[in-house]
Design a protein around this motif. Structure first.
Motif, PDB file in Angstrom:
ATOM      1  N   GLY A  44      -1.949   4.543   3.056  1.00  0.00           N
ATOM      2  CA  GLY A  44      -1.182   3.536   3.773  1.00  0.00           C
ATOM      3  C   GLY A  44      -0.493   2.574   2.819  1.00  0.00           C
ATOM      4  O   GLY A  44       0.685   2.230   3.011  1.00  0.00           O
ATOM      5  N   ILE A  45      -1.199   2.154   1.801  1.00  0.00           N
ATOM      6  CA  ILE A  45      -0.609   1.261   0.800  1.00  0.00           C
ATOM      7  C   ILE A  45       0.481   2.006   0.038  1.00  0.00           C
ATOM      8  O   ILE A  45       1.557   1.466  -0.216  1.00  0.00           O
ATOM      9  CB  ILE A  45      -1.687   0.731  -0.158  1.00  0.00           C
ATOM     10  N   ARG A  46       0.217   3.252  -0.315  1.00  0.00           N
ATOM     11  CA  ARG A  46       1.206   4.048  -1.054  1.00  0.00           C
ATOM     12  C   ARG A  46       2.503   4.183  -0.245  1.00  0.00           C
ATOM     13  O   ARG A  46       3.600   4.138  -0.792  1.00  0.00           O
ATOM     14  CB  ARG A  46       0.668   5.442  -1.373  1.00  0.00           C
ATOM     15  N   LEU A  47       2.385   4.315   1.051  1.00  0.00           N
ATOM     16  CA  LEU A  47       3.566   4.483   1.893  1.00  0.00           C
ATOM     17  C   LEU A  47       4.263   3.158   2.207  1.00  0.00           C
ATOM     18  O   LEU A  47       5.472   3.134   2.436  1.00  0.00           O
ATOM     19  CB  LEU A  47       3.184   5.192   3.191  1.00  0.00           C
ATOM     20  N   ALA A  48       3.518   2.054   2.199  1.00  0.00           N
ATOM     21  CA  ALA A  48       4.090   0.760   2.577  1.00  0.00           C
ATOM     22  C   ALA A  48       4.760   0.020   1.420  1.00  0.00           C
ATOM     23  O   ALA A  48       5.806  -0.607   1.607  1.00  0.00           O
ATOM     24  CB  ALA A  48       3.004  -0.128   3.180  1.00  0.00           C
ATOM     25  N   ARG A  49       4.182   0.046   0.245  1.00  0.00           N
ATOM     26  CA  ARG A  49       4.709  -0.753  -0.873  1.00  0.00           C
ATOM     27  C   ARG A  49       6.148  -0.398  -1.239  1.00  0.00           C
ATOM     28  O   ARG A  49       6.931  -1.308  -1.553  1.00  0.00           O
ATOM     29  CB  ARG A  49       3.811  -0.638  -2.113  1.00  0.00           C
ATOM     30  N   LEU A  51       8.673   0.363   0.623  1.00  0.00           N
ATOM     31  CA  LEU A  51       9.590  -0.332   1.520  1.00  0.00           C
ATOM     32  C   LEU A  51       9.672  -1.815   1.156  1.00  0.00           C
ATOM     33  O   LEU A  51      10.752  -2.394   1.103  1.00  0.00           O
ATOM     34  CB  LEU A  51       9.151  -0.170   2.975  1.00  0.00           C
ATOM     35  N   VAL A  52       8.523  -2.414   0.861  1.00  0.00           N
ATOM     36  CA  VAL A  52       8.492  -3.842   0.536  1.00  0.00           C
ATOM     37  C   VAL A  52       9.337  -4.133  -0.703  1.00  0.00           C
ATOM     38  O   VAL A  52      10.191  -5.024  -0.688  1.00  0.00           O
ATOM     39  CB  VAL A  52       7.036  -4.325   0.323  1.00  0.00           C
ATOM     40  N   GLU A  55      13.183  -3.386  -0.114  1.00  0.00           N
ATOM     41  CA  GLU A  55      13.849  -4.409   0.691  1.00  0.00           C
ATOM     42  C   GLU A  55      13.939  -5.741  -0.044  1.00  0.00           C
ATOM     43  O   GLU A  55      14.885  -6.494   0.139  1.00  0.00           O
ATOM     44  CB  GLU A  55      13.140  -4.585   2.028  1.00  0.00           C
ATOM     45  N   LYS A  60      16.863  -6.313   3.757  1.00  0.00           N
ATOM     46  CA  LYS A  60      16.309  -5.536   4.876  1.00  0.00           C
ATOM     47  C   LYS A  60      17.398  -4.714   5.564  1.00  0.00           C
ATOM     48  O   LYS A  60      18.536  -5.155   5.670  1.00  0.00           O
ATOM     49  CB  LYS A  60      15.648  -6.464   5.886  1.00  0.00           C
ATOM     50  N   GLU A  69      13.725   3.187  -1.408  1.00  0.00           N
ATOM     51  CA  GLU A  69      12.395   3.497  -0.864  1.00  0.00           C
ATOM     52  C   GLU A  69      12.106   4.992  -0.968  1.00  0.00           C
ATOM     53  O   GLU A  69      11.022   5.405  -1.402  1.00  0.00           O
ATOM     54  CB  GLU A  69      12.307   3.060   0.596  1.00  0.00           C
TER      55      GLU A  69
END
Length: 101
Positions: A44-49, A51-52, A55, A60, A69
């Motif tokens: 989950g962290i690997r997939l979320a960071r 994008l953060v 952006e 955004k 991303e």
């Protein structure tokens, strides 16, 4: 090109990685080392960071953020069982330096 089943971008060979992607890998590694480096890393962290950080760089909902991303996701290998955030950060730094996972 993305995997047809998961939508995950195909891995990028280090020689084809952009300087922007290398820089973003280091930014993700910095965060993982700064925030709870001894905790277990997860997908989950690997997939979320990505994008953060994409952006944060491009704004955004921009095409440039989406591309950044996707490039970053392609450069980040799957998390291994029991791997800590700090260990994963070290791996990302090696990848950013051109060493394959």
């Amino acid at each position: 090109m993305a995997d047809h089943f998961t939508g995950t971008p195909s891995p990028v060979p280090p020689a084809q990685m952009t300087e922007e992607t290398r820089s973003l890998l280091v930014q993700v590694a910095d965060t993982l080392e700064r925030v709870a480096p001894d905790e277990v890393m997860n997908e989950g962290i690997r997939l979320a960071r990505p994008l953060v950080v994409a952006e944060r760089l491009h704004g955004k909902d921009t095409w440039a953020a989406y591309v950044a991303e996707q490039d970053l996701l392609a450069a980040m290998p799957s998390v291994r069982d029991g791997q800590t955030r700090g260990e994963y950060a070290a791996l990302l730094r090696l990848i950013a330096e051109g060493v394959t996972a």
